[in-house]
Structure formats: structure tokens, C-alpha cells
Design a protein around this motif. Structure first.
Motif, PDB file in Angstrom:
ATOM      1  N   TYR A 281       0.293  -1.051  -0.055  1.00 53.94           N
ATOM      2  CA  TYR A 281       0.347   0.266   0.339  1.00 53.94           C
ATOM      3  C   TYR A 281       1.203   0.803  -0.129  1.00 53.94           C
ATOM      4  N   ALA A 282       0.999   2.019  -1.122  1.00 52.29           N
ATOM      5  CA  ALA A 282       1.599   3.556  -1.238  1.00 52.29           C
ATOM      6  C   ALA A 282       1.891   4.024   0.169  1.00 52.29           C
ATOM      7  N   SER A 283       0.516   3.896   1.167  1.00 54.83           N
ATOM      8  CA  SER A 283       0.086   4.837   1.878  1.00 54.83           C
ATOM      9  C   SER A 283       1.163   4.564   2.429  1.00 54.83           C
ATOM     10  N   ASP A 284       1.450   3.167   3.703  1.00 62.53           N
ATOM     11  CA  ASP A 284       2.532   3.133   4.493  1.00 62.53           C
ATOM     12  C   ASP A 284       3.653   3.479   4.341  1.00 62.53           C
ATOM     13  N   GLY A 285       4.308   3.808   2.973  1.00 65.12           N
ATOM     14  CA  GLY A 285       5.443   4.763   2.200  1.00 65.12           C
ATOM     15  C   GLY A 285       5.610   6.097   2.362  1.00 65.12           C
ATOM     16  N   ILE A 286       4.773   6.314   2.370  1.00 62.92           N
ATOM     17  CA  ILE A 286       4.310   7.970   2.251  1.00 62.92           C
ATOM     18  C   ILE A 286       3.923   8.955   3.519  1.00 62.92           C
ATOM     19  N   GLU A 287       3.778   7.730   4.343  1.00 63.00           N
ATOM     20  CA  GLU A 287       3.550   8.068   5.816  1.00 63.00           C
ATOM     21  C   GLU A 287       5.189   7.923   6.369  1.00 63.00           C
ATOM     22  N   LYS A 288       5.445   6.764   6.079  1.00 67.42           N
ATOM     23  CA  LYS A 288       7.476   6.760   6.581  1.00 67.42           C
ATOM     24  C   LYS A 288       7.970   7.243   6.161  1.00 67.42           C
ATOM     25  N   LEU A 289       7.913   7.950   4.347  1.00 65.82           N
ATOM     26  CA  LEU A 289       8.482   8.907   3.708  1.00 65.82           C
ATOM     27  C   LEU A 289       8.396  10.905   4.140  1.00 65.82           C
ATOM     28  N   ALA A 290       6.866  10.894   4.908  1.00 60.37           N
ATOM     29  CA  ALA A 290       6.297  12.261   5.260  1.00 60.37           C
ATOM     30  C   ALA A 290       7.567  12.153   6.586  1.00 60.37           C
ATOM     31  N   GLU A 291       7.466  11.261   7.667  1.00 56.88           N
ATOM     32  CA  GLU A 291       8.109  11.475   8.824  1.00 56.88           C
ATOM     33  C   GLU A 291       9.546  11.873   9.165  1.00 56.88           C
ATOM     34  N   THR A 292       9.683  11.421   7.770  1.00 60.53           N
ATOM     35  CA  THR A 292      11.492  11.873   6.960  1.00 60.53           C
ATOM     36  C   THR A 292      11.073  13.012   7.202  1.00 60.53           C
ATOM     37  N   LEU A 293      10.526  13.497   6.321  1.00 63.38           N
ATOM     38  CA  LEU A 293      10.168  14.678   5.308  1.00 63.38           C
ATOM     39  C   LEU A 293      10.326  15.544   6.729  1.00 63.38           C
ATOM     40  N   PHE A 294       9.874  15.584   7.327  1.00 66.17           N
ATOM     41  CA  PHE A 294       9.353  16.583   8.893  1.00 66.17           C
ATOM     42  C   PHE A 294      10.596  16.566   9.961  1.00 66.17           C
ATOM     43  N   GLN A 295      10.962  15.810  10.203  1.00 69.58           N
ATOM     44  CA  GLN A 295      11.981  16.091  10.839  1.00 69.58           C
ATOM     45  C   GLN A 295      13.457  16.485  10.629  1.00 69.58           C
ATOM     46  N   GLN A 296      12.565  16.955   9.284  1.00 69.79           N
ATOM     47  CA  GLN A 296      14.415  17.331   8.370  1.00 69.79           C
ATOM     48  C   GLN A 296      13.864  19.021   8.424  1.00 69.79           C
ATOM     49  N   TYR A 297      12.408  18.916   8.133  1.00 71.95           N
ATOM     50  CA  TYR A 297      11.854  21.274   8.552  1.00 71.95           C
ATOM     51  C   TYR A 297      12.936  22.031   8.723  1.00 71.95           C
ATOM     52  N   PRO A 298      12.926  22.707   9.000  1.00 74.37           N
ATOM     53  CA  PRO A 298      14.098  23.533   9.888  1.00 74.37           C
ATOM     54  C   PRO A 298      13.211  24.226  10.967  1.00 74.37           C
ATOM     55  N   PRO A 299      12.729  24.329  11.906  1.00 73.43           N
ATOM     56  CA  PRO A 299      11.535  25.201  12.946  1.00 73.43           C
ATOM     57  C   PRO A 299      11.653  26.621  12.766  1.00 73.43           C
ATOM     58  N   ILE A 300      11.106  27.330  12.165  1.00 73.63           N
ATOM     59  CA  ILE A 300      10.860  28.403  12.028  1.00 73.63           C
ATOM     60  C   ILE A 300      10.354  29.172  13.423  1.00 73.63           C
ATOM     61  N   SER A 301      11.241  30.210  14.258  1.00 76.76           N
ATOM     62  CA  SER A 301      10.819  31.046  15.360  1.00 76.76           C
ATOM     63  C   SER A 301       9.391  31.878  14.750  1.00 76.76           C
ATOM     64  N   HIS A 302       8.498  32.085  15.287  1.00 76.05           N
ATOM     65  CA  HIS A 302       7.715  32.764  15.468  1.00 76.05           C
ATOM     66  C   HIS A 302       7.109  33.906  17.264  1.00 76.05           C
ATOM     67  N   GLY A 303       7.549  34.144  17.284  1.00 80.02           N
ATOM     68  CA  GLY A 303       7.400  33.999  18.845  1.00 80.02           C
ATOM     69  C   GLY A 303       7.258  34.020  20.015  1.00 80.02           C
ATOM     70  N   HIS A 304       7.628  32.107  20.096  1.00 80.07           N
ATOM     71  CA  HIS A 304       7.035  31.283  20.838  1.00 80.07           C
ATOM     72  C   HIS A 304       6.799  31.424  22.138  1.00 80.07           C
ATOM     73  N   PHE A 305       8.087  31.680  22.454  1.00 80.98           N
ATOM     74  CA  PHE A 305       7.918  32.402  24.258  1.00 80.98           C
ATOM     75  C   PHE A 305       6.707  32.599  24.730  1.00 80.98           C
ATOM     76  N   THR A 306       5.936  33.584  23.948  1.00 81.31           N
ATOM     77  CA  THR A 306       4.900  34.010  24.389  1.00 81.31           C
ATOM     78  C   THR A 306       3.582  34.012  24.748  1.00 81.31           C
ATOM     79  N   GLN A 307       3.810  33.246  23.482  1.00 85.29           N
ATOM     80  CA  GLN A 307       2.764  31.615  23.818  1.00 85.29           C
ATOM     81  C   GLN A 307       2.635  31.050  24.965  1.00 85.29           C
ATOM     82  N   LEU A 308       4.091  29.740  25.031  1.00 89.60           N
ATOM     83  CA  LEU A 308       4.250  29.685  26.538  1.00 89.60           C
ATOM     84  C   LEU A 308       3.571  30.635  27.685  1.00 89.60           C
ATOM     85  N   ASP A 309       3.701  31.111  28.048  1.00 94.08           N
ATOM     86  CA  ASP A 309       3.650  32.299  28.980  1.00 94.08           C
ATOM     87  C   ASP A 309       2.193  32.405  29.237  1.00 94.08           C
TER      88      ASP A 309
END
Length: 414
Positions: A281-309
Motif C-alpha cells: 500500500y503506497a500510503s504505508d510508504g508515504i507516511e514513513k517518508l512524510a515522517e522523515t520529511l517533517f523531521q528535516q524541516y527547519p523549525p521557524i520561530s514566531h515569538g513562541h515564548f510569548t505563547q508558552l507564558d
């Protein structure tokens, strides 16, 4: 897509994105001359190099941070990092004719990180940006080909590009033919292109090329597109089938390497391939590749500390939205569900899938109490607080909340 950032369409303007993808992608080079020298000024400039070197450290990187390339030197290729090199040393290296290469600039410069994240979302693959600063009358690298597609963004100055044929079509990253080529091995170039500031060049993987300066120095960005191939998908699907079916985990016949009866193995292989097709099933492989892809994304800051408070102040009337222009994907596992987004993921029990899908597909702001879900109010609050904490959701409006803060719990504790 990012509304204020470069997208593929903007990189290609005024050329048609549709024509590029249909006729040029993975097929042949594309050169776009603009006569707009400041076209990439919002991305990067010569004056930004000092900021990158002075105010970032090597800890963000894996491998070589800085490469000094000079194919005319006795040491054509040197590597170092930001902790071992200061600006004065770089000035000297540059004045000696070295091309200064800063790797993985998307980890150090926000506008480039935003560009790479936009392209990763579009192409569904890893994207990396490297910077090349070459002095006058110099050549950094010898003729070579890359095993990934590249976009060349000429930021400042000018550079001559010679593009030759491809010894192998669409090479894989581990190919053994990758090397620096001698001039007498590659013949005459197919294209000779003179890039000016603001111009764009696309080179598909496998095309041999070289770049050199003459009367002008050059600053350009190489945006590397590292696509997943069909072989990557098939490998992931095979791994999934192997986990589910013991027949794929059985060992090969004893002594198979020296057995002259190869027809027996051919027959067994044909049977296993037929079985694989039935269970794949292609969906099984797509999910695995998607997990790899999102791990490679550089997280971009958007003032997250103010949200945590403000997490403990979230109530049913609090209005939330997905972080601006973020992309995410729902992935199902055997006993849980995950929502993946750049640099992170959140897991939960299967019964929150419909809630996560609502959030993933949302385009507008929403209040906590308006979320269509089979969760009760307390569980909704626990879920959205977790998604704010992990960086997927952001608070748009906080209603007055006089209740005392709720400690973080597992989402399962409804």
C-alpha cells in the motif's frame, strides 16, 4: 505558501511555473535573466555574511560549516567551522582567491529558512541552501555534477556558468561515478551562461557544470532540492510489508550464493514479488517518508515564548489558529495517531484523529469550544494546550479566565 516569502512561482518569475514543472524539471537546465539586481535582496546580501559568521556558532550544524574552495590552489578543498574561523581569517582566505562556501544557511538565516520551508512544502523533500562567495578571476570547484537538483540564485555580482552533458540520468546520492571531472573528459559545454545579480539558473541532477568569475566577484545561493525517488517509496513499502508478513523475514536458502540452481531462486523471487504487490500500500510508504520529511524541516520561530507564558490561561472561549502558513500531515499508526509539522510532531490515541484532522485542515481561526469533536471540554483544553506548547497552534485572542492553571496531563486522561 508563505505570503511574504519567496515561493517557487516567485523564483521563476516571469517564467511559467507550470511549463517549468512539465518541460524542465528533471529534464534540462533553465536560465532566467531578469535585469533586476535587487531581486533577491530580501533573502540575503553581501553585508549579511558578517552577521552569519559573527553571531552564530557551529553547534547548529552537522558536518562541515565552512568550505574554502580554489581549484587552482595546491589545497583545492579545505573545510573548517564557525568555532575555528573568524572574519579576519575569512578575509585573508578570500583575498587569496578562495571561494567561501557556507553550508546549510537555512539553519542560520531566517529569510532563507522560510524559503527552504516553502520549497520543502511544495516539493515534499529536503531542501538545503548553501552560499558561495567567489572573488574576481577565480574558480572554486572543478567540473562536477550533483546528485540533487539545484536552483542558482545570483544575489550579487556576476558569474560564468558552463553546463555540460549528463553521464548518467538522474543519479542517486550513493552513485559511484560522482567525482570532479577533468576538462578533457567532458567535451564542449552545452550551455555557456553569464549570470547577473537577480538572475536564476536551474540545473537538474546529473548535469556536469563549473562556475567561474572574471572581472566581477560573485555571491550566489545554491538551493539544493533532494527529491524522494520511487525507489525510496518502494523501500519504505517493503519495510512495512516485511513488518507485517513473516514470509518476508525468512532467510534466503542456505548456501544460495554458491548454488548453481539460480532458476529456483528466480521462481521464489517471482512468488515473493507477486505477494508483495498484493500486500503493498503506497500510503504505508508515504507516511514513513512524510515522517522523515517533517523531521528535516527547519523549525521557524514566531515569538513562541510569548505563547508558552499564556498556555495555562487558555479557556473554551480562547481563539486559536494554526501558526501562519504552517503545513502539517496526519499519520496513522497501529495504536495511535500523529500530527506532523515542521520540526515537531504530536502523538495521541486514535480517538482524537477527527479532532486533529479538523485542526490540520483549518484555514481560519477557531475557538476551543467550536472544535467539532467527540472529546469533552477538559480533553479539548488538554489537547489544544499541548498543540500550542509544541508549536502548531498560536493564540489569537484570550478570554478572561479566573480559574487556576491546569497542569499538563496525558491526552488519554479524559
Amino acid at each position: 505558501m508563505f505570503t511574504n516569502y519567496f515561493s517557487l512561482e516567485q523564483l521563476l518569475q516571469p517564467f511559467s511555473q507550470q511549463i517549468f514543472l512539465k518541460e524542465y524539471w528533471e529534464e534540462k537546465p533553465l536560465f532566467i535573466a531578469r535585469r533586476l539586481p535587487n531581486y533577491y535582496s530580501a533573502l540575503f546580501s553581501l553585508k549579511d555574511i558578517e552577521s552569519v559568521v559573527c553571531f552564530t556558532s557551529a553547534n547548529d550544524f552537522y558536518g562541515e560549516d565552512i568550505i574554502l574552495a580554489n581549484c587552482k590552489s595546491d589545497q583545492p578543498y579545505q573545510s573548517t567551522n564557525f568555532n575555528e574561523t573568524n572574519l579576519n581569517q575569512l578575509y585573508i582566505f578570500y583575498s587569496q582567491g578562495n571561494t567561501i562556501i557556507l553550508n546549510a544557511l537555512q539553519r542560520r538565516w531566517k529569510p532563507i529558512a522560510e524559503l527552504c520551508t516553502t520549497l520543502q512544502s511544495f516539493f515534499s523533500c529536503k531542501v538545503q541552501a548553501n552560499m558561495y562567495l567567489t572573488p574576481k578571476n577565480a574558480q572554486g570547484l572543478k567540473p562536477h555534477f550533483d546528485t540533487h537538483d539545484v536552483f542558482i540564485l545570483q544575489v550579487e555580482g556576476c558569474k560564468h556558468w558552463h553546463i555540460y552533458g549528463s553521464p548518467i540520468s538522474l543519479p542517486l546520492p550513493n552513485i559511484q561515478m560522482q567525482k570532479e571531472w577533468q576538462e578533457d573528459e567532458i567535451g564542449q559545454p552545452l550551455h555557456k551562461i553569464y549570470l547577473h545579480a537577480g538572475d536564476f539558473l536551474y540545473i537538474p541532477r546529473g548535469y556536469i557544470h563549473k562556475a567561474l568569475t572574471s572581472e566581477s566577484s560573485s555571491l550566489h545561493l545554491t538551493i539544493g532540492i533532494h527529491p524522494f525517488s520511487w525507489s525510496n517509496l518502494i523501500a519504505q513499502v517493503l519495510e512495512s510489508v516485511t513488518q507485517k508478513d513473516v514470509r518476508f523475514r525468512k532467510s534466503l536458502p542456505i548456501g544460495f550464493a554458491y548454488n548453481k540452481n539460480e532458476l529456483f531462486l528466480e521462481k521464489q523471487l517471482a512468488e515473493m514479488l507477486q505477494l508483495f504487490v498484493k500486500k503493498a500500500y503506497a500510503s504505508d510508504g508515504i507516511e514513513k517518508l512524510a515522517e522523515t520529511l517533517f523531521q528535516q524541516y527547519p523549525p521557524i520561530s514566531h515569538g513562541h515564548f510569548t505563547q508558552l507564558d499564556s498556555i495555562s490561561e487558555i479557556t473554551l472561549d480562547t481563539v486559536l489558529r494554526k501558526r501562519q502558513d504552517i503545513v502539517c500531515k496526519i499519520v496513522n499508526h497501529f495504536d495511535r495517531v500523529s500530527i506532523l509539522f515542521p520540526g515537531n510532531q504530536v502523538h495521541g490515541p486514535k480517538y482524537i484523529e477527527s479532532t486533529l484532522r479538523f485542526i490540520a485542515n483549518s484555514q481560519e481561526s477557531f475557538s476551543v469550544k467550536s472544535i467539532p469533536s467527540n472529546l469533552n471540554d477538559d480533553s479539548k483544553l488538554l489537547l489544544v494546550r499541548s498543540l500550542v506548547e509544541e508549536g502548531l497552534l498560536t493564540i489569537v485572542f484570550k478570554a478572561e479566565d479566573k480559574s487556576k492553571p491546569v497542569l499538563k496531563q496525558e491526552i488519554d486522561n479524559r
